[in-house]
Design an enzyme around this catalytic site. Structure first.
Site, short mmCIF file in Angstrom:
data_model
loop_
_atom_site.label_atom_id
_atom_site.label_comp_id
_atom_site.label_asym_id
_atom_site.label_seq_id
_atom_site.Cartn_x
_atom_site.Cartn_y
_atom_site.Cartn_z
N ASP A 156 -21.02 -60.54 -76.06
CA ASP A 156 -19.90 -61.46 -76.22
C ASP A 156 -20.07 -62.64 -75.27
O ASP A 156 -20.32 -62.44 -74.08
CB ASP A 156 -18.56 -60.76 -75.94
CG ASP A 156 -17.40 -61.65 -76.33
OD1 ASP A 156 -17.28 -61.98 -77.52
OD2 ASP A 156 -16.63 -62.06 -75.43
N ASP A 184 -38.43 -43.34 -117.78
CA ASP A 184 -39.59 -42.63 -117.20
C ASP A 184 -40.28 -41.82 -118.29
O ASP A 184 -39.76 -41.70 -119.42
CB ASP A 184 -39.14 -41.72 -116.02
CG ASP A 184 -40.21 -41.65 -114.94
OD1 ASP A 184 -41.41 -41.57 -115.29
OD2 ASP A 184 -39.85 -41.69 -113.75
N GLY A 241 -40.13 -42.84 -122.02
CA GLY A 241 -41.08 -43.86 -122.49
C GLY A 241 -42.17 -44.07 -121.47
O GLY A 241 -42.09 -43.58 -120.35
N ASP A 242 -43.19 -44.81 -121.91
CA ASP A 242 -44.32 -45.06 -121.02
C ASP A 242 -44.32 -46.53 -120.61
O ASP A 242 -44.40 -47.42 -121.46
CB ASP A 242 -45.62 -44.71 -121.78
CG ASP A 242 -46.82 -44.74 -120.86
OD1 ASP A 242 -46.75 -45.41 -119.81
OD2 ASP A 242 -47.81 -44.06 -121.18
C1 LIG Z 1 -21.59 -71.97 -75.60
C2 LIG Z 1 -22.37 -71.63 -76.84
C3 LIG Z 1 -22.03 -70.55 -77.63
N1 LIG Z 1 -22.74 -70.27 -78.77
C4 LIG Z 1 -22.37 -69.14 -79.64
C5 LIG Z 1 -22.98 -67.80 -79.24
C6 LIG Z 1 -22.09 -66.83 -79.98
O1 LIG Z 1 -22.64 -66.62 -81.28
C7 LIG Z 1 -20.75 -67.54 -80.08
C8 LIG Z 1 -19.69 -66.89 -79.25
O2 LIG Z 1 -18.99 -65.97 -80.00
P1 LIG Z 1 -19.13 -64.40 -79.85
O3 LIG Z 1 -17.79 -63.81 -80.14
O4 LIG Z 1 -19.79 -64.04 -78.56
O5 LIG Z 1 -20.15 -64.01 -81.00
P2 LIG Z 1 -20.05 -64.23 -82.56
O6 LIG Z 1 -18.62 -64.27 -83.02
O7 LIG Z 1 -20.93 -65.40 -82.93
O8 LIG Z 1 -20.76 -62.93 -83.10
P3 LIG Z 1 -20.28 -61.38 -82.93
O9 LIG Z 1 -18.87 -61.36 -82.36
O10 LIG Z 1 -20.36 -60.82 -84.30
O11 LIG Z 1 -21.27 -60.79 -81.98
O12 LIG Z 1 -20.99 -68.86 -79.60
C9 LIG Z 1 -23.82 -71.07 -79.13
O13 LIG Z 1 -24.44 -70.82 -80.16
N2 LIG Z 1 -24.18 -72.12 -78.35
C10 LIG Z 1 -23.51 -72.45 -77.21
O14 LIG Z 1 -23.89 -73.43 -76.52
#
Ligand SMILES: Cc1cn([C@H]2C[C@H](O)[C@@H](COP(=O)(O)OP(=O)(O)OP(=O)(O)O)O2)c(=O)[nH]c1=O
Length: 613
Positions: free
Chosen positions: A88, A473, A499-500
């Site tokens: 996360d 088959d 069938g073949d």
């Molecule tokens: C700050 C920042 C975040 N992000 C993205 C990463 C994460 O995918 C998202 C943050 O949300 P998350 O809740 O961490 O992840 P998600 O919802 O994409 O996926 P899941 O919960 O299914 O694991 O933001 C970028 O792609 N670039 C950036 O610079």
């Protein structure tokens, strides 16, 4: 080479990434990790105020995401994967936690807060090791977080709105993506860049190294290395995944879906522990290949003697008890059981031997996921064919077992049934993955060519309420198909047509399915067959192919670290196709919009649509 052993620690495990984030998926697959993706359904709504620091919130959310997936997969299959990874990412500024914006106004509020200031990006990660004991899910969680500091330039209103209107902020924490347009807003970054993008790869690898290589106390002797099949009294040493390191899943009684895993060289592990081994490595891969057949034969023999049936649903039994039930000598049985334990197929304790979860599930002869029929097929015709491999090579014959080459019309009923039992077990195990690799709901009629016992057909009608499926088959196979049961209710939407494939016209359908899971077709025969199928497809009709694919193929396809050519233990004798090769073949056969997917960690599934002539 330090990189591969770290990620390689997960190589023999079923790993699931509990995330829908395309960035996480890309970072981990670029690193050479093989995994399935199962997005978490955990709602990110923990009470932020109850956490002492922003990172604690990210770590807890990551953990809940991973545990939700482990739990769901366990409920569904009564078997959780070995490892589930959850993550996360949040942005923290002035004591506030920013997640993904809910709308443009929210994105505006977030980005204005970040303008001209430093903020922190935290990614919490949870690595959940799972094992199932007595039907209950057991988990062991390792968690950590990484912090990266990012400084934004002053953002003008105009720039801010232009960026928001690009649509980029909406699925990203803090409302920006540093890896794309958002990079232009950033003055500097301190710390791991990939952590901002969603996954702290460097810290993750360190964590793996820590988890799987608990440093030895000074003066502790190096573990002794054994052959793949050890002396009876030393088998405990083999219970570790690649030797030497500790494996949390195993340490907690976890089992490996992969079962038997021979030993690997230790030189690389010594490197990881900071001990430089100046000796050249031994050719462990070669020795492993030379020895590998012994492990197969032990598994096949234990299946044939019904060892796993005797131990299923029973407490630990002594070697004497098992010997009595399988009508064999006590000494011979004890040795067989010990080696099975060394291979990870049985658990051994002071009270005796018991099945691992994998053995009960797949090696006992009853049960929905039994591969007992497949083991018997390998122990019989396949073993026989490979015993005479030299002759086949000299004569230019196929490596396929002779009965299979001749075709069921030449087989005895018992040989046909033996093949069907093998195919049935494998089809039942893979049917769900094949049926759901792509959304097949636009099709109303399907024909499974070489559909054998109808195991996949029944899964398909269960999955798609408007689909009619024909199982096509040979008459000798269709005649016996009624002897086989599936867990699905018999359905009027499944029809069997004899069938073949190579001479008869194919039943009409708007989707043709061809799973050559057990076959090792010679090139020309397979091409001929697929051209025929392609010729029978009307424009707009689909063709779905599924094939068991050795894991090494994916590594090669992705350009990840390669093993020396020829050092393969899986997929021997099978067509070594990568998804790219599948795609090109289907395109050559007149299909368009070809999509390839990896399913269940072991299957390539490809779907194409017949283009107009
Ligand atoms: C700050 C920042 C975040 N992000 C993205 C990463 C994460 O995918 C998202 C943050 O949300 P998350 O809740 O961490 O992840 P998600 O919802 O994409 O996926 P899941 O919960 O299914 O694991 O933001 C970028 O792609 N670039 C950036 O610079």
């Amino acid at each position: 080479m330090l990189l591969r052993p770290v990620i390689g620690k997960l190589q023999h495990k079923r790993v699931v990434l509990a995330s829908s984030s395309p960035r996480r998926r890309e970072i981990l697959s670029n690193a050479g990790l093989r995994f399935e993706v199962v997005p978490s359904r955990f709602k990110e709504k923990l009470h932020k105020g109850s956490f002492a620091a922003p990172h604690a919130y990210a770590v807890e959310t990551a953990k809940q995401k991973a545990l939700e997936v482990a739990d769901r997969m366990h409920q569904k299959d009564l078997r959780a994967p070995d490892v589930v990874i959850g993550a996360d990412t949040i942005v923290a500024v002035g004591g506030l936690i920013l997640e993904k914006p809910v709308d443009k106004q929210d994105a505006y509020r977030m980005l204005s807060r970040l303008s001209g200031k430093e903020h922190s990006v935290f990614t919490g990660v949870a690595i959940v090791h799972c094992c199932t004991r007595d039907g209950q899910l057991d988990t062991e969680v390792s968690e950590f977080y990484e912090e990266t500091t990012v400084k934004f330039s002053e953002l003008s209103e105009e720039l801010l709105w232009e960026y928001i209107d690009s649509g980029e902020p909406m699925d990203k924490a803090g409302g920006y993506g540093i890896q794309a347009l958002g990079g232009m807003l950033v003055e500097y970054v301190r710390g791991d860049f990939l952590n901002v993008v969603g996954f702290p790869l460097n810290r993750f690898c360190k964590e793996l190294a820590r988890l799987y290589h608990a440093p030895r106390a000074p003066g502790t002797p190096r573990p002794v290395q054994h052959d793949s099949i050890p002396a009876v009294d030393t088998f405990e040493d083999l219970s570790d995944s690649k030797g030497g390191g500790s494996d949390p899943a195993r340490a907690s009684g976890g089992l490996q879906a992969g079962g038997a895993r021979p030993q690997a060289p230790r030189t690389q592990e010594a490197d990881l522990n900071g001990v430089t081994d100046s000796q050249p490595g031994l050719p462990a891969g070669l020795l492993e290949l030379m020895d590998g057949f012994k492990a197969s034969k032990v598994l096949l023999t234990a299946c044939k003697l019904q060892v796993f049936d005797v131990l299923k649903d029973r407490g630990p039994l002594s070697a004497t008890d098992v010997a009595r039930e399988i009508d064999a000598s006590v000494g011979g049985t004890a040795r067989l059981l010990d080696v099975c334990a060394a291979l990870g197929l049985l658990d051994k304790s002071d009270r005796g031997y018991s099945n691992t979860e994998t053995a009960s599930l797949h090696l006992a002869s009853d049960g929905e996921q039994s591969l007992h029929g497949l083991a018997a097929y390998h122990d019989g015709p396949v073993w026989g064919a490979f015993t005479h491999l030299g002759r086949a090579v000299r004569e230019g014959a196929a490596w396929t077992p002779e009965p299979l080459l001749q075709g069921p019309h030449k087989w005895s009923t018992e040989a046909t049934l033996q093949f069907m039992r093998a195919s049935h077990g494998l089809s039942k195990l893979t049917a769900q993955h094949v049926a759901t690799a792509f959304d097949l709901s636009p099709f109303t009629s399907a024909c499974h060519l070489g559909g054998c016992t109808g195991a996949l057909a029944h899964k398909l009608v269960q999955e798609y309420p408007h689909l009619q499926v024909t199982v096509f088959d040979l008459p000798e196979v269709i005649k016996l198909a009624g002897d086989f049961q599936t867990d699905a209710q018999p359905s009027e939407r499944v029809h069997f047509v004899p069938g073949d494939l190579s001479s008869d016209s194919l039943p009409p359908a708007d989707l043709y399915i061809f799973c050559s899971l057990l076959h090792d077709w010679p090139d020309d025969r397979l091409h001929g067959l697929l051209s025929r199928i392609s010729g029978s497809c009307k424009p707009g009709a689909g063709l779905l192919l599924a094939e068991l694919a050795p894991a090494e193929e994916e590594e090669e396809a992705s350009g990840a670290a390669r093993r020396p050519p020829g050092l393969r233990t899986r997929g021997v004798g099978r067509r070594p196709w990568s998804p790219g090769q599948y795609r090109r073949l289907l395109q050559r056969l007149g299909f368009q919009d070809v999509q390839a997917a990896r399913a269940g960690g072991l299957l390539h599934v490809v779907l194409g649509t017949r283009a107009p002539p």
